[in-house]
Scaffold this motif. Sequence first.
Motif, PDB file in Angstrom:
ATOM      1  N   ALA A 133       0.925  -1.108   0.130  1.00 13.74           N
ATOM      2  CA  ALA A 133       0.084  -0.124   0.036  1.00 13.74           C
ATOM      3  C   ALA A 133       0.973   1.240   0.167  1.00 13.74           C
ATOM      4  O   ALA A 133       1.958   1.329   0.640  1.00 13.74           O
ATOM      5  CB  ALA A 133      -0.865   0.067   1.044  1.00 13.74           C
ATOM      6  N   VAL A 134       0.487   2.145  -0.642  1.00 15.87           N
ATOM      7  CA  VAL A 134       1.394   3.556  -1.143  1.00 15.87           C
ATOM      8  C   VAL A 134       0.452   4.713  -0.159  1.00 15.87           C
ATOM      9  O   VAL A 134      -0.625   4.859  -0.667  1.00 15.87           O
ATOM     10  CB  VAL A 134       1.706   3.461  -2.415  1.00 15.87           C
ATOM     11  N   SER A 135       1.327   5.422   0.388  1.00 10.41           N
ATOM     12  CA  SER A 135       0.800   6.807   0.755  1.00 10.41           C
ATOM     13  C   SER A 135       1.386   7.768  -0.027  1.00 10.41           C
ATOM     14  O   SER A 135       2.343   7.889  -0.128  1.00 10.41           O
ATOM     15  CB  SER A 135       0.911   7.020   2.344  1.00 10.41           C
ATOM     16  N   VAL A 136       0.557   8.687  -0.754  1.00  7.08           N
ATOM     17  CA  VAL A 136       1.110   9.812  -1.545  1.00  7.08           C
ATOM     18  C   VAL A 136       1.208  11.186  -0.811  1.00  7.08           C
ATOM     19  O   VAL A 136      -0.263  11.456  -0.537  1.00  7.08           O
ATOM     20  CB  VAL A 136       0.251   9.863  -3.080  1.00  7.08           C
ATOM     21  N   ALA A 137       1.889  11.446  -0.389  1.00  9.59           N
ATOM     22  CA  ALA A 137       1.947  12.692   0.473  1.00  9.59           C
ATOM     23  C   ALA A 137       2.770  13.843   0.043  1.00  9.59           C
ATOM     24  O   ALA A 137       3.632  14.541   0.873  1.00  9.59           O
ATOM     25  CB  ALA A 137       2.408  12.391   2.040  1.00  9.59           C
ATOM     26  N   THR A 138       2.820  14.097  -1.428  1.00  8.00           N
ATOM     27  CA  THR A 138       3.650  15.183  -2.042  1.00  8.00           C
ATOM     28  C   THR A 138       2.716  16.211  -2.454  1.00  8.00           C
ATOM     29  O   THR A 138       1.363  16.114  -2.084  1.00  8.00           O
ATOM     30  CB  THR A 138       4.161  14.613  -3.456  1.00  8.00           C
ATOM     31  N   PRO A 139       3.329  17.316  -2.806  1.00  9.86           N
ATOM     32  CA  PRO A 139       2.320  18.421  -3.287  1.00  9.86           C
ATOM     33  C   PRO A 139       1.471  17.897  -4.527  1.00  9.86           C
ATOM     34  O   PRO A 139       1.697  16.914  -5.024  1.00  9.86           O
ATOM     35  CB  PRO A 139       3.408  19.322  -4.090  1.00  9.86           C
ATOM     36  N   PRO A 140       0.143  18.328  -4.434  1.00 11.64           N
ATOM     37  CA  PRO A 140      -0.975  17.985  -5.045  1.00 11.64           C
ATOM     38  C   PRO A 140      -0.437  18.065  -6.689  1.00 11.64           C
ATOM     39  O   PRO A 140      -1.194  17.227  -7.595  1.00 11.64           O
ATOM     40  CB  PRO A 140      -1.878  19.127  -5.057  1.00 11.64           C
ATOM     41  N   ALA A 141       0.444  18.799  -7.368  1.00 18.74           N
ATOM     42  CA  ALA A 141       0.661  18.527  -8.543  1.00 18.74           C
ATOM     43  C   ALA A 141       1.238  17.210  -8.989  1.00 18.74           C
ATOM     44  O   ALA A 141       1.190  16.847 -10.250  1.00 18.74           O
ATOM     45  CB  ALA A 141       1.811  19.555  -8.917  1.00 18.74           C
ATOM     46  N   SER A 142       1.666  16.307  -8.238  1.00 17.93           N
ATOM     47  CA  SER A 142       2.336  15.084  -8.335  1.00 17.93           C
ATOM     48  C   SER A 142       1.385  13.863  -8.155  1.00 17.93           C
ATOM     49  O   SER A 142       1.619  12.720  -8.308  1.00 17.93           O
ATOM     50  CB  SER A 142       3.863  14.849  -8.000  1.00 17.93           C
ATOM     51  N   HIS A 143       0.239  14.173  -7.561  1.00 17.14           N
ATOM     52  CA  HIS A 143      -0.642  13.187  -6.766  1.00 17.14           C
ATOM     53  C   HIS A 143      -1.205  12.491  -7.943  1.00 17.14           C
ATOM     54  O   HIS A 143      -1.288  10.893  -8.002  1.00 17.14           O
ATOM     55  CB  HIS A 143      -1.974  13.717  -6.140  1.00 17.14           C
ATOM     56  N   LEU A 144      -1.779  12.678  -9.137  1.00 14.65           N
ATOM     57  CA  LEU A 144      -2.036  11.792 -10.214  1.00 14.65           C
ATOM     58  C   LEU A 144      -0.865  10.980 -10.514  1.00 14.65           C
ATOM     59  O   LEU A 144      -1.249   9.836 -10.822  1.00 14.65           O
ATOM     60  CB  LEU A 144      -2.568  12.741 -11.185  1.00 14.65           C
ATOM     61  N   ASP A 145       0.320  11.384 -11.071  1.00 13.80           N
ATOM     62  CA  ASP A 145       1.115  10.362 -11.547  1.00 13.80           C
ATOM     63  C   ASP A 145       1.659   9.449 -10.564  1.00 13.80           C
ATOM     64  O   ASP A 145       1.685   8.385 -11.101  1.00 13.80           O
ATOM     65  CB  ASP A 145       2.462  11.388 -12.099  1.00 13.80           C
ATOM     66  N   TYR A 146       2.021   9.824  -9.514  1.00 15.99           N
ATOM     67  CA  TYR A 146       2.075   8.569  -8.265  1.00 15.99           C
ATOM     68  C   TYR A 146       1.147   7.716  -8.113  1.00 15.99           C
ATOM     69  O   TYR A 146       1.304   6.609  -7.959  1.00 15.99           O
ATOM     70  CB  TYR A 146       2.599   9.512  -6.904  1.00 15.99           C
TER      71      TYR A 146
END
Length: 185
Positions: A130-143
């Motif tokens: 499972a992955v938590s994406v906690a980056t700035p919103p601009a990269s949420h989709l790609d990750y």
Amino acid sequence: DKFARYCWWGLAKALTWLHSASHKWDGNGSNNNSHSLPLALANGQISNIGKNRLKPNCYKTMNEIKWGIIGCGNVTEKKSGQAYNKAPNSKLVAVMRRDAAKAADYAARHHVDRWYSNADELLSDKEVNAVSVATPPASHLDYAVAALKKGLNVYVEKPVTRTSAEAQAMAGAVKQYNGKLTVAH
């Protein structure tokens, strides 16, 4: 601070609920002691609920959630990062940050086994499920899409995306890769 305690407590409660054994489900509609219903829902063993009928899927059971965080920065320091190791059947096993020194420091301070400076390496880690994406919103989709392609469940910090078009693309990826994605709030 009080807000940070509330945030990690909420995640811990959600994960605890997912692993509760209040209802048993064997995937065939009868009760036994093989799986909890909430865990079956979280694992994707049940595709939907409607008219009191559960529809089982043929997914592998996940007995422990082994998290990888993409973007182990300030949000995970004060919010969700600490909760992954405090919830039952949940463990933070890998973190990623583009700055390798900061990723290594975070891993050392939080007793995380592995750290990466490249998201593809974390997504290829065989232990992470499972992955938590906690980056700035601009990269949420790609990750999020990259994780879904690898068959990983995804937890995305809010805001989930910057635009409705990105949100639709993310929802499309969930369907395309038959994945699970939820938004932190």
